[in-house]
Motif scaffolding. Structure first.
Motif, PDB file in Angstrom:
ATOM      1  N   PRO A   1       4.427  19.522   3.915  1.00 18.26           N
ATOM      2  CA  PRO A   1       3.507  19.799   2.990  1.00 18.26           C
ATOM      3  C   PRO A   1       4.405  19.748   1.556  1.00 18.26           C
ATOM      4  CG  PRO A   1       3.582  21.310   4.620  1.00 18.26           C
ATOM      5  CD  PRO A   1       4.883  20.265   4.925  1.00 18.26           C
ATOM      6  N   GLY A   2       5.401  19.591   1.450  1.00 16.32           N
ATOM      7  CA  GLY A   2       6.065  19.218  -0.107  1.00 16.32           C
ATOM      8  C   GLY A   2       5.840  17.997  -0.417  1.00 16.32           C
ATOM      9  N   ALA A   3       5.071  16.988   0.517  1.00 16.20           N
ATOM     10  CA  ALA A   3       5.075  15.617   0.058  1.00 16.20           C
ATOM     11  C   ALA A   3       3.703  15.422  -0.474  1.00 16.20           C
ATOM     12  CB  ALA A   3       5.514  14.537   1.126  1.00 16.20           C
ATOM     13  N   VAL A   4       2.880  16.346  -0.024  1.00 15.19           N
ATOM     14  CA  VAL A   4       1.296  16.210  -0.403  1.00 15.19           C
ATOM     15  C   VAL A   4       1.058  15.757  -1.949  1.00 15.19           C
ATOM     16  CG1 VAL A   4      -0.912  17.465  -0.593  1.00 15.19           C
ATOM     17  CG2 VAL A   4       0.625  17.894   1.337  1.00 15.19           C
ATOM     18  N   ASP A   5       1.667  16.544  -2.897  1.00 15.78           N
ATOM     19  CA  ASP A   5       1.334  16.001  -4.318  1.00 15.78           C
ATOM     20  C   ASP A   5       1.789  14.653  -4.657  1.00 15.78           C
ATOM     21  OD1 ASP A   5       0.362  18.672  -4.607  1.00 15.78           O
ATOM     22  OD2 ASP A   5       2.191  19.330  -5.634  1.00 15.78           O
ATOM     23  N   SER A   6       2.941  14.203  -4.159  1.00 13.40           N
ATOM     24  CA  SER A   6       3.541  12.736  -4.425  1.00 13.40           C
ATOM     25  C   SER A   6       2.429  11.830  -3.807  1.00 13.40           C
ATOM     26  CB  SER A   6       4.755  12.600  -3.770  1.00 13.40           C
ATOM     27  OG  SER A   6       5.800  13.329  -4.296  1.00 13.40           O
ATOM     28  N   ILE A   7       1.803  11.963  -2.518  1.00 12.50           N
ATOM     29  CA  ILE A   7       0.948  11.123  -1.916  1.00 12.50           C
ATOM     30  C   ILE A   7      -0.337  11.180  -2.727  1.00 12.50           C
ATOM     31  CG2 ILE A   7      -0.185  10.466   0.305  1.00 12.50           C
ATOM     32  CD1 ILE A   7       2.299  11.428   1.677  1.00 12.50           C
ATOM     33  N   HIS A   8      -0.759  12.537  -2.991  1.00 13.13           N
ATOM     34  CA  HIS A   8      -2.098  12.509  -3.834  1.00 13.13           C
ATOM     35  C   HIS A   8      -2.094  11.680  -5.069  1.00 13.13           C
ATOM     36  CE1 HIS A   8      -4.392  16.175  -1.995  1.00 13.13           C
ATOM     37  NE2 HIS A   8      -3.971  15.123  -1.052  1.00 13.13           N
ATOM     38  N   GLU A   9      -1.039  11.642  -5.634  1.00 14.95           N
ATOM     39  CA  GLU A   9      -0.837  11.114  -7.089  1.00 14.95           C
ATOM     40  C   GLU A   9      -1.225   9.707  -7.121  1.00 14.95           C
ATOM     41  OE1 GLU A   9       2.474  10.604 -10.722  1.00 14.95           O
ATOM     42  OE2 GLU A   9       2.570  12.430  -9.217  1.00 14.95           O
ATOM     43  N   VAL A  10      -1.003   9.042  -5.944  1.00 13.30           N
ATOM     44  CA  VAL A  10      -1.617   7.516  -5.816  1.00 13.30           C
ATOM     45  C   VAL A  10      -2.636   7.490  -5.081  1.00 13.30           C
ATOM     46  CG1 VAL A  10       0.857   6.674  -6.202  1.00 13.30           C
ATOM     47  CG2 VAL A  10       0.289   7.412  -3.894  1.00 13.30           C
ATOM     48  N   GLY A  11      -3.753   8.382  -4.924  1.00 13.60           N
ATOM     49  CA  GLY A  11      -4.802   8.221  -4.321  1.00 13.60           C
ATOM     50  C   GLY A  11      -5.007   8.228  -2.606  1.00 13.60           C
ATOM     51  N   MET A  12      -3.938   8.439  -2.173  1.00 14.74           N
ATOM     52  CA  MET A  12      -3.965   8.798  -0.562  1.00 14.74           C
ATOM     53  C   MET A  12      -3.609  10.059  -0.215  1.00 14.74           C
ATOM     54  SD  MET A  12      -1.181   5.283  -0.499  1.00 14.74           S
ATOM     55  CE  MET A  12      -1.713   3.981  -1.494  1.00 14.74           C
ATOM     56  N   PHE A  13      -3.604  10.327   1.258  1.00 18.91           N
ATOM     57  CA  PHE A  13      -3.598  11.507   1.862  1.00 18.91           C
ATOM     58  C   PHE A  13      -2.312  11.648   2.881  1.00 18.91           C
ATOM     59  CE2 PHE A  13      -8.045  10.360   1.114  1.00 18.91           C
ATOM     60  CZ  PHE A  13      -8.329  11.826   0.226  1.00 18.91           C
ATOM     61  N   SER A  14      -1.773  12.995   2.689  1.00 19.54           N
ATOM     62  CA  SER A  14      -0.610  13.245   3.494  1.00 19.54           C
ATOM     63  C   SER A  14      -1.264  13.386   4.943  1.00 19.54           C
ATOM     64  CB  SER A  14       0.108  14.528   3.111  1.00 19.54           C
ATOM     65  OG  SER A  14       0.904  14.813   3.912  1.00 19.54           O
ATOM     66  N   ILE A  15      -0.250  13.305   5.963  1.00 20.82           N
ATOM     67  CA  ILE A  15      -0.618  13.350   7.463  1.00 20.82           C
ATOM     68  C   ILE A  15      -1.093  14.780   7.562  1.00 20.82           C
ATOM     69  CG2 ILE A  15       1.793  13.752   7.873  1.00 20.82           C
ATOM     70  CD1 ILE A  15      -0.609  12.056   9.986  1.00 20.82           C
ATOM     71  N   VAL A  16      -0.344  15.619   6.759  1.00 23.68           N
ATOM     72  CA  VAL A  16      -0.585  17.283   6.990  1.00 23.68           C
ATOM     73  C   VAL A  16      -2.067  17.642   6.751  1.00 23.68           C
ATOM     74  CG1 VAL A  16       1.695  17.960   6.670  1.00 23.68           C
ATOM     75  CG2 VAL A  16      -0.002  18.032   4.732  1.00 23.68           C
TER      76      VAL A  16
ATOM     77  N   THR B   1       0.681  -1.263   0.015  1.00 24.25           N
ATOM     78  CA  THR B   1       0.101  -0.017  -0.119  1.00 24.25           C
ATOM     79  C   THR B   1       0.959   1.244   0.005  1.00 24.25           C
ATOM     80  OG1 THR B   1      -1.923  -1.191   1.171  1.00 24.25           O
ATOM     81  CG2 THR B   1      -1.594   1.288   1.368  1.00 24.25           C
ATOM     82  N   VAL B   2       1.868   1.244   0.861  1.00 30.32           N
ATOM     83  CA  VAL B   2       2.760   2.475   0.982  1.00 30.32           C
ATOM     84  C   VAL B   2       3.779   2.450  -0.076  1.00 30.32           C
ATOM     85  CG1 VAL B   2       4.226   3.662   2.579  1.00 30.32           C
ATOM     86  CG2 VAL B   2       2.443   2.087   3.487  1.00 30.32           C
ATOM     87  N   GLN B   3       4.029   1.342  -0.880  1.00 28.08           N
ATOM     88  CA  GLN B   3       5.249   1.233  -1.804  1.00 28.08           C
ATOM     89  C   GLN B   3       4.905   2.502  -2.895  1.00 28.08           C
ATOM     90  OE1 GLN B   3       5.523  -2.515  -3.569  1.00 28.08           O
ATOM     91  NE2 GLN B   3       7.306  -1.862  -5.039  1.00 28.08           N
ATOM     92  N   PRO B   4       3.627   2.539  -3.476  1.00 24.15           N
ATOM     93  CA  PRO B   4       3.750   3.582  -4.753  1.00 24.15           C
ATOM     94  C   PRO B   4       4.069   5.020  -3.920  1.00 24.15           C
ATOM     95  CG  PRO B   4       1.579   2.522  -4.253  1.00 24.15           C
ATOM     96  CD  PRO B   4       2.616   1.741  -3.369  1.00 24.15           C
ATOM     97  N   ALA B   5       3.487   5.212  -2.972  1.00 25.89           N
ATOM     98  CA  ALA B   5       3.687   6.550  -2.148  1.00 25.89           C
ATOM     99  C   ALA B   5       5.230   6.699  -2.102  1.00 25.89           C
ATOM    100  CB  ALA B   5       2.962   6.685  -1.111  1.00 25.89           C
ATOM    101  N   SER B   6       5.881   5.563  -1.357  1.00 24.22           N
ATOM    102  CA  SER B   6       7.247   5.712  -1.263  1.00 24.22           C
ATOM    103  C   SER B   6       8.073   6.205  -2.737  1.00 24.22           C
ATOM    104  CB  SER B   6       7.722   4.487  -0.533  1.00 24.22           C
ATOM    105  OG  SER B   6       7.092   4.265   0.794  1.00 24.22           O
ATOM    106  N   GLU B   7       7.652   5.444  -3.562  1.00 22.59           N
ATOM    107  CA  GLU B   7       8.443   5.651  -4.826  1.00 22.59           C
ATOM    108  C   GLU B   7       8.326   6.810  -5.486  1.00 22.59           C
ATOM    109  OE1 GLU B   7       6.457   2.441  -7.249  1.00 22.59           O
ATOM    110  OE2 GLU B   7       7.740   0.866  -6.583  1.00 22.59           O
ATOM    111  N   LEU B   8       7.305   7.727  -5.272  1.00 27.68           N
ATOM    112  CA  LEU B   8       6.992   8.963  -5.585  1.00 27.68           C
ATOM    113  C   LEU B   8       7.815   9.968  -4.696  1.00 27.68           C
ATOM    114  CD1 LEU B   8       3.630   9.186  -6.937  1.00 27.68           C
ATOM    115  CD2 LEU B   8       5.555   8.898  -8.385  1.00 27.68           C
TER     116      LEU B   8
END
Length: 334
Positions: free
Chosen positions: A316-331, A65-72
């Motif tokens: 906040p700089g990670a929001v776009d990467s996490i959004h790209e895989v359909g998930m949400f940033s902690i912020v 689950t976390v893998q695609p977010a980690s890759e970005l």
């Protein structure tokens, strides 16, 4: 006496020379140790204070689950830190926890909390939540007979795979919702049920958090086992309205080939999952038990470069990467 004095005079220069050599060697070693310690101290200061110019490698493994977010996230971080190499692998949440606990990887990823038993085995584990997501119960997109599922209906499906020793079961569908399971016949449809083959945070979310299923997994059922979220997603997508397949995947893996079913009357959408992650319990939120964390786990205090990467993943700089895989940033919800 003169003979003795002559030997002493002859030996003394040799002894003196050996003493000088020993002193020189010991002195060199001492200086080397001091310089090595000083260089380590300076190196640590450089890592902490000038991380942008440092180099190093980070290995991340675990949750698919976390893998695609980690890759970005890794790609974005490496773009700003040219000397850093980050490698991301899957394997499942259980693998992530055990791998970091044994020191095989720098960061273990998990889509669940660390278990008490895991902390007992690896007491120095530390968790850093970077985001959140939700588990979707899915069927092929062209299935028009099923629009939702109830908790009782989903549990009945997995229960029936035990008694039938088969993944294909009869699902009772009432007003578009799977409400129970029975032998195939009038009022039922045949559904092939899927689970995860490996230790999975996604499976535990469904089995443990939502269904309170014995053993916290579906390993003792006859459901078809597939590796990874991607594997289950592909298996479900290969079905159709005449070959109905049902399984669970992270919402980030839902595509146009899947229908994310309503669960207990609540829609499974990106917005409804975010409402649930925020702690809201209303008609616009998803089932809270199926919303879960995206975690990074380290063993002991992380190195400066690992901590800097985690700080980035929580920023906040990670929001776009996490959004790209359909998930949400902690912020967005913490």
């Amino acid at each position: 006496m003169k003979f003795l004095n002559m030997n002493e005079n002859a030996v003394s220069p040799i002894v003196a020379t050996l003493v000088l050599i020993v002193v020189a060697v010991v002195g060199a070693i001492a200086v080397g140790v001091i310089m090595d310690g000083l260089s380590q101290d300076v190196g640590n200061q450089v890592d902490v204070n000038k991380i942008g110019g440092s180099s190093g490698e980070i290995l991340i493994a675990g949750s698919t689950t976390v893998q695609p977010a980690s890759e970005l996230l890794a790609k974005a971080y490496m773009a700003e830190h040219k000397g850093v190499k980050i490698t991301v692998q899957g394997g499942g949440s259980g693998t992530g926890v055990s791998s970091v606990g044994m020191g095989i990887v720098d960061i273990g990823s998990a889509s669940r909390a660390v278990k008490d038993a895991e902390l007992g085995k690896y007491p120095d584990l530390q968790t850093y939540q970077i985001g959140g997501s939700g588990v979707a119960i899915v069927v092929p997109d062209d299935v028009d007979t099923i629009t939702g599922v109830t908790k009782e209906g989903l549990k009945a499906l997995y229960d029936q795979t035990i008694t039938d020793d088969s993944a294909t079961v009869g699902a009772v569908v009432t007003d578009g919702n799977i409400t129970g399971a029975a032998a195939a016949g009038a009022g039922t449809v045949n559904v092939t049920i899927y689970q995860r083959s490996e230790a999975s945070g996604t499976e535990e979310t469904v089995a443990k958090e939502y269904l309170k299923y014995p053993g916290d997994s579906f390993d003792n059922t006859g459901a078809e086992g597939v590796n990874g979220n991607a594997g289950v997603a592909a298996a479900i997508a290969d079905g159709d309205k005449d070959n109905i397949r049902l399984g669970f995947i992270d919402y980030g893996y839902v595509t146009s080939n899947h229908k994310a079913l309503d669960v207990d009357g609540k829609e499974c959408t990106k917005d409804s999952i975010l409402e649930s992650l925020k702690g809201n319990d209303n008609d616009d939120s998803y089932v809270s038990a199926l919303a879960r964390p995206l975690n990074y786990i380290v063993n002991g205090n992380p190195s400066a470069i690992v901590k800097d990467y985690i700080n980035f993943a929580q920023s906040p700089g990670a929001v776009d990467s996490i959004h790209e895989v359909g998930m949400f940033s902690i912020v967005e919800f913490a």
